[in-house]
Design a protein around this motif. Structure first.
Motif, PDB file in Angstrom:
ATOM      1  N   PRO A 165       0.890  -1.207  -0.270  1.00 29.80           N
ATOM      2  CA  PRO A 165       0.000   0.183  -0.153  1.00 29.80           C
ATOM      3  C   PRO A 165       0.863   1.360   0.245  1.00 29.80           C
ATOM      4  N   PHE A 166       1.863   1.212   0.733  1.00 31.22           N
ATOM      5  CA  PHE A 166       2.507   2.335   0.431  1.00 31.22           C
ATOM      6  C   PHE A 166       3.533   2.733  -0.804  1.00 31.22           C
ATOM      7  N   ALA A 167       3.257   1.235  -0.985  1.00 35.07           N
ATOM      8  CA  ALA A 167       4.404   1.823  -2.791  1.00 35.07           C
ATOM      9  C   ALA A 167       3.109   2.366  -3.682  1.00 35.07           C
ATOM     10  N   ALA A 168       2.104   1.973  -3.582  1.00 38.83           N
ATOM     11  CA  ALA A 168       1.037   2.869  -4.821  1.00 38.83           C
ATOM     12  C   ALA A 168       0.650   3.819  -4.475  1.00 38.83           C
ATOM     13  N   ALA A 169       0.741   4.070  -2.524  1.00 41.32           N
ATOM     14  CA  ALA A 169       0.674   5.453  -2.662  1.00 41.32           C
ATOM     15  C   ALA A 169       2.728   6.186  -2.914  1.00 41.32           C
ATOM     16  N   LEU A 170       3.646   5.140  -3.276  1.00 40.83           N
ATOM     17  CA  LEU A 170       4.629   6.553  -3.544  1.00 40.83           C
ATOM     18  C   LEU A 170       4.427   6.331  -5.209  1.00 40.83           C
ATOM     19  N   MET A 171       4.571   5.937  -5.470  1.00 41.42           N
ATOM     20  CA  MET A 171       3.428   5.843  -7.364  1.00 41.42           C
ATOM     21  C   MET A 171       2.886   6.667  -7.447  1.00 41.42           C
ATOM     22  N   ASP A 172       1.747   7.206  -7.019  1.00 38.29           N
ATOM     23  CA  ASP A 172       1.475   8.677  -7.174  1.00 38.29           C
ATOM     24  C   ASP A 172       1.600  10.063  -6.677  1.00 38.29           C
ATOM     25  N   ARG A 173       2.969   9.924  -5.773  1.00 40.59           N
ATOM     26  CA  ARG A 173       4.057  10.589  -5.310  1.00 40.59           C
ATOM     27  C   ARG A 173       5.151  11.129  -6.608  1.00 40.59           C
ATOM     28  N   PHE A 174       5.947   9.711  -6.642  1.00 37.41           N
ATOM     29  CA  PHE A 174       6.903   9.639  -7.856  1.00 37.41           C
ATOM     30  C   PHE A 174       7.242   9.606  -8.758  1.00 37.41           C
ATOM     31  N   GLY A 175       5.911   8.376  -9.017  1.00 34.77           N
ATOM     32  CA  GLY A 175       5.819   7.908 -10.435  1.00 34.77           C
ATOM     33  C   GLY A 175       5.693   6.569 -10.178  1.00 34.77           C
ATOM     34  N   ILE A 176       5.069   5.679 -11.196  1.00 34.29           N
ATOM     35  CA  ILE A 176       5.197   4.608 -12.017  1.00 34.29           C
ATOM     36  C   ILE A 176       6.766   3.637 -11.592  1.00 34.29           C
ATOM     37  N   ARG A 177       7.411   4.555 -13.145  1.00 36.52           N
ATOM     38  CA  ARG A 177       8.936   3.944 -13.677  1.00 36.52           C
ATOM     39  C   ARG A 177      10.249   4.123 -12.365  1.00 36.52           C
ATOM     40  N   ARG A 178       9.565   5.380 -11.467  1.00 37.31           N
ATOM     41  CA  ARG A 178      10.699   5.492  -9.772  1.00 37.31           C
ATOM     42  C   ARG A 178      11.403   4.520  -9.430  1.00 37.31           C
ATOM     43  N   VAL A 179       9.599   4.027  -9.068  1.00 35.18           N
ATOM     44  CA  VAL A 179       9.573   3.437  -7.824  1.00 35.18           C
ATOM     45  C   VAL A 179       9.914   2.147  -8.637  1.00 35.18           C
ATOM     46  N   VAL A 180       8.949   1.387 -10.127  1.00 38.85           N
ATOM     47  CA  VAL A 180       9.792   0.058  -9.905  1.00 38.85           C
ATOM     48  C   VAL A 180      11.402  -0.517  -9.890  1.00 38.85           C
ATOM     49  N   ALA A 181      11.959   0.540 -10.312  1.00 37.36           N
ATOM     50  CA  ALA A 181      13.233   0.354 -10.739  1.00 37.36           C
ATOM     51  C   ALA A 181      14.245   0.628  -9.476  1.00 37.36           C
ATOM     52  N   VAL A 182      13.416   1.632  -8.786  1.00 41.82           N
ATOM     53  CA  VAL A 182      14.044   0.844  -7.535  1.00 41.82           C
ATOM     54  C   VAL A 182      14.076  -0.199  -7.077  1.00 41.82           C
ATOM     55  N   ALA A 183      13.215  -0.775  -6.721  1.00 41.92           N
ATOM     56  CA  ALA A 183      12.155  -1.933  -6.404  1.00 41.92           C
ATOM     57  C   ALA A 183      13.359  -3.388  -6.351  1.00 41.92           C
ATOM     58  N   LEU A 184      13.268  -3.417  -7.925  1.00 43.04           N
ATOM     59  CA  LEU A 184      14.055  -4.254  -8.674  1.00 43.04           C
ATOM     60  C   LEU A 184      15.288  -4.310  -8.240  1.00 43.04           C
ATOM     61  N   THR A 185      16.255  -3.182  -8.160  1.00 47.52           N
ATOM     62  CA  THR A 185      17.625  -3.042  -8.137  1.00 47.52           C
ATOM     63  C   THR A 185      17.575  -3.805  -6.184  1.00 47.52           C
ATOM     64  N   VAL A 186      16.371  -3.242  -5.327  1.00 45.84           N
ATOM     65  CA  VAL A 186      16.573  -3.462  -4.503  1.00 45.84           C
ATOM     66  C   VAL A 186      17.113  -5.024  -4.038  1.00 45.84           C
ATOM     67  N   ILE A 187      15.927  -6.131  -4.769  1.00 45.18           N
ATOM     68  CA  ILE A 187      15.644  -7.320  -5.129  1.00 45.18           C
ATOM     69  C   ILE A 187      17.055  -7.887  -5.515  1.00 45.18           C
ATOM     70  N   ALA A 188      17.716  -6.850  -6.172  1.00 49.02           N
ATOM     71  CA  ALA A 188      19.182  -7.973  -7.151  1.00 49.02           C
ATOM     72  C   ALA A 188      19.754  -7.501  -6.032  1.00 49.02           C
ATOM     73  N   VAL A 189      20.603  -6.404  -5.113  1.00 44.93           N
ATOM     74  CA  VAL A 189      21.018  -6.014  -4.295  1.00 44.93           C
ATOM     75  C   VAL A 189      20.599  -7.181  -2.693  1.00 44.93           C
ATOM     76  N   GLY A 190      20.028  -7.158  -2.904  1.00 42.46           N
ATOM     77  CA  GLY A 190      19.891  -8.386  -2.118  1.00 42.46           C
ATOM     78  C   GLY A 190      19.656  -9.571  -1.772  1.00 42.46           C
ATOM     79  N   SER A 191      19.896  -9.890  -3.020  1.00 44.91           N
ATOM     80  CA  SER A 191      19.145 -10.974  -3.422  1.00 44.91           C
ATOM     81  C   SER A 191      21.393 -11.591  -3.824  1.00 44.91           C
ATOM     82  N   LEU A 192      22.131 -10.596  -4.533  1.00 44.25           N
ATOM     83  CA  LEU A 192      23.539 -11.313  -4.159  1.00 44.25           C
ATOM     84  C   LEU A 192      23.784 -11.523  -3.030  1.00 44.25           C
ATOM     85  N   LEU A 193      23.425 -10.239  -1.777  1.00 44.68           N
ATOM     86  CA  LEU A 193      24.300 -10.680  -0.345  1.00 44.68           C
ATOM     87  C   LEU A 193      24.085 -11.645  -0.221  1.00 44.68           C
ATOM     88  N   THR A 194      23.431 -12.467   0.059  1.00 45.91           N
ATOM     89  CA  THR A 194      23.026 -13.539  -0.325  1.00 45.91           C
ATOM     90  C   THR A 194      24.405 -14.512  -0.234  1.00 45.91           C
TER      91      THR A 194
END
Length: 432
Positions: A80-109
């Motif tokens: 729900p916070f991501a949906a609100a962030l998409m209204d604030r910063f746009g879908i493209r920015r939120v999704v790009a950052v989210a994919l990067t965070v996923i990649a970092v977390g997976s690599l660190l394991t």
């Protein structure tokens, strides 16, 4: 005289007519579909890691299940916070950052040596990133870009996660069995990163960005100004929705949906089959086949949602799912056999068929706030999934099998079918 470039019609033939170009909304939906497929790699991996991590680090299945439960819970609570962030910063920015965070977390394991690191890297980082890529993303794209065909588009975008599972599960299971779990984690990270350029270049936040109207709308819709206070808005929508009965019924049914899918089958089906002597690759292939039929079932559910009453559809879906889970303990065996194939097909058609009617009911009752309300309903889905991911591993440690979890989930699905039927039809207006 100037020469025209238009093709001339021959004598007696009608003038040439240009074919209308596909609406830009369909291109945005296609990019969203591919993005969700690329991000689906991370959701395919947890069930494959339980046995390898248990063997290498001697962590209990309950401990590993706890890390997965944190991932699933944050996946829902972030939505729900991501949906609100998409209204604030746009879908493209939120999704790009989210994919990067996923990649970092997976690599660190890859470099982890303690259980708390699994909880931090896979549970927290991947959970936060995946929560921003949750179904609220699909709901936001559908609400902004489509007026007509919303049910069908919702079904197609929901099916994208299953398509990703179909693509990645066989590959990841082969990597885990032949090269260990670390190359599989690296593959997940690379898959997430590879989608970032696609999102940044092709995805657009609103039809007004390309001077067009939403699909099915006869009028141009101006782009609304960025909405500040994303967290405050998400919490405010929750507090208003929580005063209405349909919200709790939708949240309760969707919690059971998560418990009986992501928390149970996606996390514990492969180790349960492995307990009965089936190789990991074979069990993972069965789970991938579920993903194939999930695509068919979810798209069909979107088509049904445009034509039939959503609450009755939900009741049928949950009842059929509960029946299938009650039979599953009798079907687990060292090799694939026809009754198991029937279960895979039957259960796969029902896997996330619940999503299009649930989103439709949120839209019907909560209007412009429906994407955020659905984000909170999705949070309940993931809390249910998180509880069963943990309790399923704990039950396996205590009882030596998963049987009690299958039976309990079947009973919960029956309760969800009854809850769906009592959702009232009258829309609820959220007071500001």
């Amino acid at each position: 005289m100037t020469q025209t470039t238009e093709p001339r019609a021959r004598w007696g033939e009608p003038p040439a007519v240009r074919r209308p170009r596909p609406h830009r909304a369909w291109f945005v939906a296609a990019v969203t579909f591919v993005t969700i497929i690329g991000a689906a790699a991370f959701s395919s991996l947890p069930g494959l890691l339980i046995d390898p991590l248990h063997e290498e680090f001697h962590w209990s299945r309950g401990t590993i299940g706890f890390a997965v439960s944190i991932n699933l819970a944050l996946y829902g609570l972030t939505a729900p916070f991501a949906a609100a962030l998409m209204d604030r910063f746009g879908i493209r920015r939120v999704v790009a950052v989210a994919l990067t965070v996923i990649a970092v977390g997976s690599l660190l394991t890859v470099w982890m040596t303690a259980a708390w690191q699994l909880v931090l890297y896979w549970g927290v980082l991947v959970g936060l990133g995946s929560g921003s890529m949750a179904l609220a993303f699909a709901a936001t794209v559908t609400n902004r870009w489509f007026v007509a065909r919303k049910g069908l588009v919702t079904g197609v975008l929901t099916a994208a996660g299953a398509s990703g599972q179909l693509v990645f599960l066989p590959c990841l299971s082969w990597l885990v069995e032949h090269h260990g779990w670390r190359p599989a984690s690296v593959t997940v990270a690379l898959a997430a990163l590879s989608v970032v350029p696609l999102v940044w270049i092709l995805l657009r936040d609103h039809p007004a960005d390309v001077d067009t109207s939403p699909y099915g709308s006869p009028v141009f819709v101006p782009k609304p100004p960025p909405m500040t206070g994303a967290a405050r808005r998400a919490v405010g929508v929750l507090l208003r929705a929580a005063r209405t009965g349909p919200f709790w019924l939708l949240a309760g049914t969707f919690a059971i949906c998560g418990a009986s899918t992501n928390g149970l089958v996606k996390t514990h089906f492969v180790p349960a089959e492995h307990d009965h002597g089936m190789p990991i690759t074979a069990a993972a292939s069965l789970l991938a086949v579920i993903g194939f039929f999930d695509v068919v079932g979810t798209i069909a559910s979107g088509w049904f949602t445009d034509r039939f009453e959503s609450r009755r559809l939900l009741a049928v879906y949950y009842a059929l799912r509960g029946i299938s889970l009650l039979f599953l303990p009798m079907l687990l065996a060292p090799a694939v056999h026809p009754p198991m194939i029937f279960f895979i097909v039957f259960y796969g058609l029902d896997w996330v068929a619940t999503v299009p009617p649930t989103i439709a009911l949120c839209r019907e009752h909560y209007g412009d706030d429906s994407a955020i309300v659905f984000g909170w309903v999705l949070a309940s889905h993931q809390v249910g999934a998180a509880l069963v991911a943990f309790l399923g591993g704990l039950a396996r440690d205590v009882f030596g099998s998963y049987d009690v979890v299958w039976y309990a989930s079947g009973a919960l699905c029956a309760a969800a079918a009854l809850m769906a039927l009592v959702i009232r039809r009258r829309p609820v207006a959220l007071a500001a």
